[in-house]
Each structure stands twice: as C-alpha cells, then as structure tokens.
Motif scaffolding. Sequence first.
Motif, PDB file in Angstrom:
ATOM      1  N   ASP A   5       0.858  -1.174   0.000  1.00 60.03           N
ATOM      2  CA  ASP A   5       0.000   0.000   0.000  1.00 60.03           C
ATOM      3  C   ASP A   5       0.903   1.235   0.000  1.00 60.03           C
ATOM      4  O   ASP A   5       2.132   1.125  -0.008  1.00 60.03           O
ATOM      5  CB  ASP A   5      -0.953  -0.014   1.195  1.00 60.03           C
ATOM      6  CG  ASP A   5      -0.237  -0.070   2.547  1.00 60.03           C
ATOM      7  OD1 ASP A   5       1.009   0.103   2.596  1.00 60.03           O
ATOM      8  OD2 ASP A   5      -0.914  -0.282   3.561  1.00 60.03           O
ATOM      9  N   ALA A   6       0.307   2.422   0.007  1.00 59.18           N
ATOM     10  CA  ALA A   6       1.081   3.665  -0.032  1.00 59.18           C
ATOM     11  C   ALA A   6       2.069   3.741   1.130  1.00 59.18           C
ATOM     12  O   ALA A   6       3.195   4.215   0.970  1.00 59.18           O
ATOM     13  CB  ALA A   6       0.141   4.866  -0.024  1.00 59.18           C
ATOM     14  N   GLU A   7       1.662   3.246   2.273  1.00 58.71           N
ATOM     15  CA  GLU A   7       2.542   3.261   3.449  1.00 58.71           C
ATOM     16  C   GLU A   7       3.761   2.349   3.241  1.00 58.71           C
ATOM     17  O   GLU A   7       4.880   2.686   3.609  1.00 58.71           O
ATOM     18  CB  GLU A   7       1.751   2.819   4.692  1.00 58.71           C
ATOM     19  CG  GLU A   7       2.517   2.947   5.981  1.00 58.71           C
ATOM     20  CD  GLU A   7       1.647   2.586   7.170  1.00 58.71           C
ATOM     21  OE1 GLU A   7       1.994   1.609   7.870  1.00 58.71           O
ATOM     22  OE2 GLU A   7       0.637   3.275   7.389  1.00 58.71           O
ATOM     23  N   GLY A   8       3.539   1.194   2.631  1.00 62.40           N
ATOM     24  CA  GLY A   8       4.638   0.274   2.351  1.00 62.40           C
ATOM     25  C   GLY A   8       5.637   0.860   1.365  1.00 62.40           C
ATOM     26  O   GLY A   8       6.853   0.730   1.545  1.00 62.40           O
ATOM     27  N   TRP A   9       5.123   1.507   0.314  1.00 66.27           N
ATOM     28  CA  TRP A   9       6.003   2.170  -0.647  1.00 66.27           C
ATOM     29  C   TRP A   9       6.794   3.276   0.046  1.00 66.27           C
ATOM     30  O   TRP A   9       8.006   3.386  -0.135  1.00 66.27           O
ATOM     31  CB  TRP A   9       5.195   2.764  -1.802  1.00 66.27           C
ATOM     32  CG  TRP A   9       4.795   1.770  -2.827  1.00 66.27           C
ATOM     33  CD1 TRP A   9       3.591   1.132  -2.934  1.00 66.27           C
ATOM     34  CD2 TRP A   9       5.592   1.266  -3.901  1.00 66.27           C
ATOM     35  NE1 TRP A   9       3.596   0.276  -4.001  1.00 66.27           N
ATOM     36  CE2 TRP A   9       4.815   0.341  -4.622  1.00 66.27           C
ATOM     37  CE3 TRP A   9       6.894   1.517  -4.322  1.00 66.27           C
ATOM     38  CZ2 TRP A   9       5.295  -0.328  -5.741  1.00 66.27           C
ATOM     39  CZ3 TRP A   9       7.369   0.841  -5.442  1.00 66.27           C
ATOM     40  CH2 TRP A   9       6.574  -0.061  -6.124  1.00 66.27           C
ATOM     41  N   ALA A  10       6.114   4.089   0.837  1.00 61.80           N
ATOM     42  CA  ALA A  10       6.786   5.191   1.532  1.00 61.80           C
ATOM     43  C   ALA A  10       7.883   4.660   2.450  1.00 61.80           C
ATOM     44  O   ALA A  10       8.974   5.241   2.524  1.00 61.80           O
ATOM     45  CB  ALA A  10       5.774   6.016   2.319  1.00 61.80           C
ATOM     46  N   ARG A  11       7.623   3.567   3.126  1.00 56.04           N
ATOM     47  CA  ARG A  11       8.618   2.987   4.037  1.00 56.04           C
ATOM     48  C   ARG A  11       9.887   2.594   3.266  1.00 56.04           C
ATOM     49  O   ARG A  11      11.002   2.856   3.712  1.00 56.04           O
ATOM     50  CB  ARG A  11       8.028   1.796   4.783  1.00 56.04           C
ATOM     51  CG  ARG A  11       8.899   1.256   5.886  1.00 56.04           C
ATOM     52  CD  ARG A  11       8.227   0.204   6.773  1.00 56.04           C
ATOM     53  NE  ARG A  11       7.288  -0.696   6.111  1.00 56.04           N
ATOM     54  CZ  ARG A  11       5.949  -0.559   6.123  1.00 56.04           C
ATOM     55  NH1 ARG A  11       5.384   0.434   6.775  1.00 56.04           N
ATOM     56  NH2 ARG A  11       5.179  -1.422   5.495  1.00 56.04           N
ATOM     57  N   LEU A  12       9.719   1.965   2.093  1.00 57.99           N
ATOM     58  CA  LEU A  12      10.888   1.585   1.295  1.00 57.99           C
ATOM     59  C   LEU A  12      11.724   2.808   0.916  1.00 57.99           C
ATOM     60  O   LEU A  12      12.955   2.790   1.019  1.00 57.99           O
ATOM     61  CB  LEU A  12      10.458   0.841   0.033  1.00 57.99           C
ATOM     62  CG  LEU A  12      10.038  -0.605   0.236  1.00 57.99           C
ATOM     63  CD1 LEU A  12       9.380  -1.146  -1.036  1.00 57.99           C
ATOM     64  CD2 LEU A  12      11.234  -1.472   0.619  1.00 57.99           C
ATOM     65  N   PHE A  13      11.073   3.865   0.489  1.00 60.15           N
ATOM     66  CA  PHE A  13      11.807   5.070   0.105  1.00 60.15           C
ATOM     67  C   PHE A  13      12.365   5.806   1.318  1.00 60.15           C
ATOM     68  O   PHE A  13      13.470   6.339   1.259  1.00 60.15           O
ATOM     69  CB  PHE A  13      10.926   5.994  -0.748  1.00 60.15           C
ATOM     70  CG  PHE A  13      10.815   5.522  -2.164  1.00 60.15           C
ATOM     71  CD1 PHE A  13      11.776   5.856  -3.095  1.00 60.15           C
ATOM     72  CD2 PHE A  13       9.758   4.717  -2.555  1.00 60.15           C
ATOM     73  CE1 PHE A  13      11.695   5.393  -4.406  1.00 60.15           C
ATOM     74  CE2 PHE A  13       9.659   4.254  -3.860  1.00 60.15           C
ATOM     75  CZ  PHE A  13      10.627   4.592  -4.789  1.00 60.15           C
ATOM     76  N   ASN A  14      11.629   5.830   2.417  1.00 52.25           N
ATOM     77  CA  ASN A  14      12.115   6.504   3.617  1.00 52.25           C
ATOM     78  C   ASN A  14      13.315   5.787   4.224  1.00 52.25           C
ATOM     79  O   ASN A  14      14.187   6.423   4.809  1.00 52.25           O
ATOM     80  CB  ASN A  14      10.998   6.642   4.655  1.00 52.25           C
ATOM     81  CG  ASN A  14       9.930   7.614   4.204  1.00 52.25           C
ATOM     82  OD1 ASN A  14      10.173   8.510   3.405  1.00 52.25           O
ATOM     83  ND2 ASN A  14       8.717   7.425   4.695  1.00 52.25           N
ATOM     84  N   ASP A  15      13.370   4.473   4.093  1.00 51.66           N
ATOM     85  CA  ASP A  15      14.497   3.696   4.617  1.00 51.66           C
ATOM     86  C   ASP A  15      15.711   3.756   3.695  1.00 51.66           C
ATOM     87  O   ASP A  15      16.823   3.458   4.107  1.00 51.66           O
ATOM     88  CB  ASP A  15      14.098   2.230   4.821  1.00 51.66           C
ATOM     89  CG  ASP A  15      13.105   2.043   5.955  1.00 51.66           C
ATOM     90  OD1 ASP A  15      12.899   2.992   6.744  1.00 51.66           O
ATOM     91  OD2 ASP A  15      12.523   0.940   6.046  1.00 51.66           O
ATOM     92  N   CYS A  16      15.503   4.129   2.469  1.00 53.39           N
ATOM     93  CA  CYS A  16      16.559   4.179   1.469  1.00 53.39           C
ATOM     94  C   CYS A  16      17.534   5.313   1.807  1.00 53.39           C
ATOM     95  O   CYS A  16      17.111   6.417   2.144  1.00 53.39           O
ATOM     96  CB  CYS A  16      15.908   4.409   0.106  1.00 53.39           C
ATOM     97  SG  CYS A  16      17.011   4.253  -1.265  1.00 53.39           S
ATOM     98  N   GLN A  17      18.832   5.030   1.706  1.00 51.26           N
ATOM     99  CA  GLN A  17      19.846   6.016   2.072  1.00 51.26           C
ATOM    100  C   GLN A  17      20.642   6.571   0.894  1.00 51.26           C
ATOM    101  O   GLN A  17      21.083   7.707   0.937  1.00 51.26           O
ATOM    102  CB  GLN A  17      20.832   5.391   3.069  1.00 51.26           C
ATOM    103  CG  GLN A  17      20.188   4.908   4.349  1.00 51.26           C
ATOM    104  CD  GLN A  17      19.542   6.030   5.126  1.00 51.26           C
ATOM    105  OE1 GLN A  17      20.164   7.067   5.359  1.00 51.26           O
ATOM    106  NE2 GLN A  17      18.286   5.859   5.510  1.00 51.26           N
ATOM    107  N   VAL A  18      20.851   5.754  -0.147  1.00 50.39           N
ATOM    108  CA  VAL A  18      21.764   6.149  -1.223  1.00 50.39           C
ATOM    109  C   VAL A  18      21.084   6.198  -2.588  1.00 50.39           C
ATOM    110  O   VAL A  18      21.190   7.189  -3.306  1.00 50.39           O
ATOM    111  CB  VAL A  18      22.977   5.178  -1.288  1.00 50.39           C
ATOM    112  CG1 VAL A  18      23.910   5.535  -2.440  1.00 50.39           C
ATOM    113  CG2 VAL A  18      23.724   5.183   0.037  1.00 50.39           C
ATOM    114  N   SER A  19      20.407   5.098  -2.966  1.00 51.95           N
ATOM    115  CA  SER A  19      19.855   5.046  -4.325  1.00 51.95           C
ATOM    116  C   SER A  19      18.585   4.214  -4.403  1.00 51.95           C
ATOM    117  O   SER A  19      18.423   3.237  -3.682  1.00 51.95           O
ATOM    118  CB  SER A  19      20.890   4.457  -5.294  1.00 51.95           C
ATOM    119  OG  SER A  19      21.164   3.107  -4.969  1.00 51.95           O
TER     120      SER A  19
END
Length: 179
Positions: A5-19
């Motif tokens: 869901d939107a929250e799951g997508w946001a979590r992946l991007f929020n946890d991302c540090q470099v690329s």
Amino acid sequence: MESLDAEGWARLFNDCQVSACHLEMRDHYAVAEERADVEKWRAGEWGPEQDAASKAGWLDLMRATSARGVRIRRTRIISEPVTEYIQFEHEGTPQNIAAGEEVRWLPRSRASGLSLPGNDCWIFDSATVLFNHFTGDGGWVGNELSTDPQVAELCTKAFESAWKLGIPHSEYTLPHSAS
C-alpha cells in the motif's frame, strides 16, 4: 505475493539512504488507477497539470526522497515504434524529473546483450529488490520483496547496464509508427 500500500512504498523510500533504481521493461501497463488518466489523455483532455495532480502523492514522495540526497533513477526498456501507453508515459515524465527522478529510455533493440531480471523491479541501496508483477495484458498482480544478496546483485548489475545504454529523457524523441 503481496501488494504494497502507499505506506509500504513510503517505508521503502524513507528507509533508502543512497539510491532507488527502477527498471521498467513492459510496453504497456494497464493498472486500474491509470485507466481514467489514459482515457483523458487519448481524448486530448490531459496535460502536465492533470498529470502532476494525478500522481501528486508519488511526486511528493520522490521530492522528499531526493531532498534527503537519495539518487532516484529510472530506466525504461521499450520497443520501437512505441506503444500508445509509452507515449502517455513519455509525456508525463517531465513531472517525475521535476520531482527528482532521473529517467532514461532504452530501445529494446539496444538491450539484446543485457542480462535482465524476469520482472520490473525497484532496487533500493543495491540491497533490497521489489519486483512488480503484472498480467500478460499489463494488469497489476502484486509485489515480491527480496533481500537475497545474489538477487540484489543481479538486479543492480542489470539496472546499471541498462542505465549506461539508456538515452536521457531530454535527448530521447519518440519514434512513431507509420500507421
């Protein structure tokens, strides 16, 4: 298989540090949330403002991710002449770029020597891969998340190879069919 869901997508991007790298390999997507947009585009009732409004949540996420210093790249491997859907996608790409994405187009004829994963995917920090699964006619099926180091390495190498051959959006002009 799951569907983020939107929250799951946001979590992946929020946890991302470099690329965050996206490899797209289909000539047609028929996801439900875009159907009305594509129809309006076909009817000539679609422009940059409508496109930006339609994907505002996504563009906000890209702006926030990019503002943290994460490099967001997208390579689209496409057939030429392009499909109607790729035309629609190409016209909407400036909004993605304005939000912080870098986008390249790779004609399929130039990708023959590449080893590619079997499905579209997002690669986060060269360590986490989110595969996107679709039906044969482009409908959405779901996601599959992998943190297997060999899968991440395969997908990262595939993306980097495609990126190197890709043409930056600002330099790519869509060829149209003779029909």
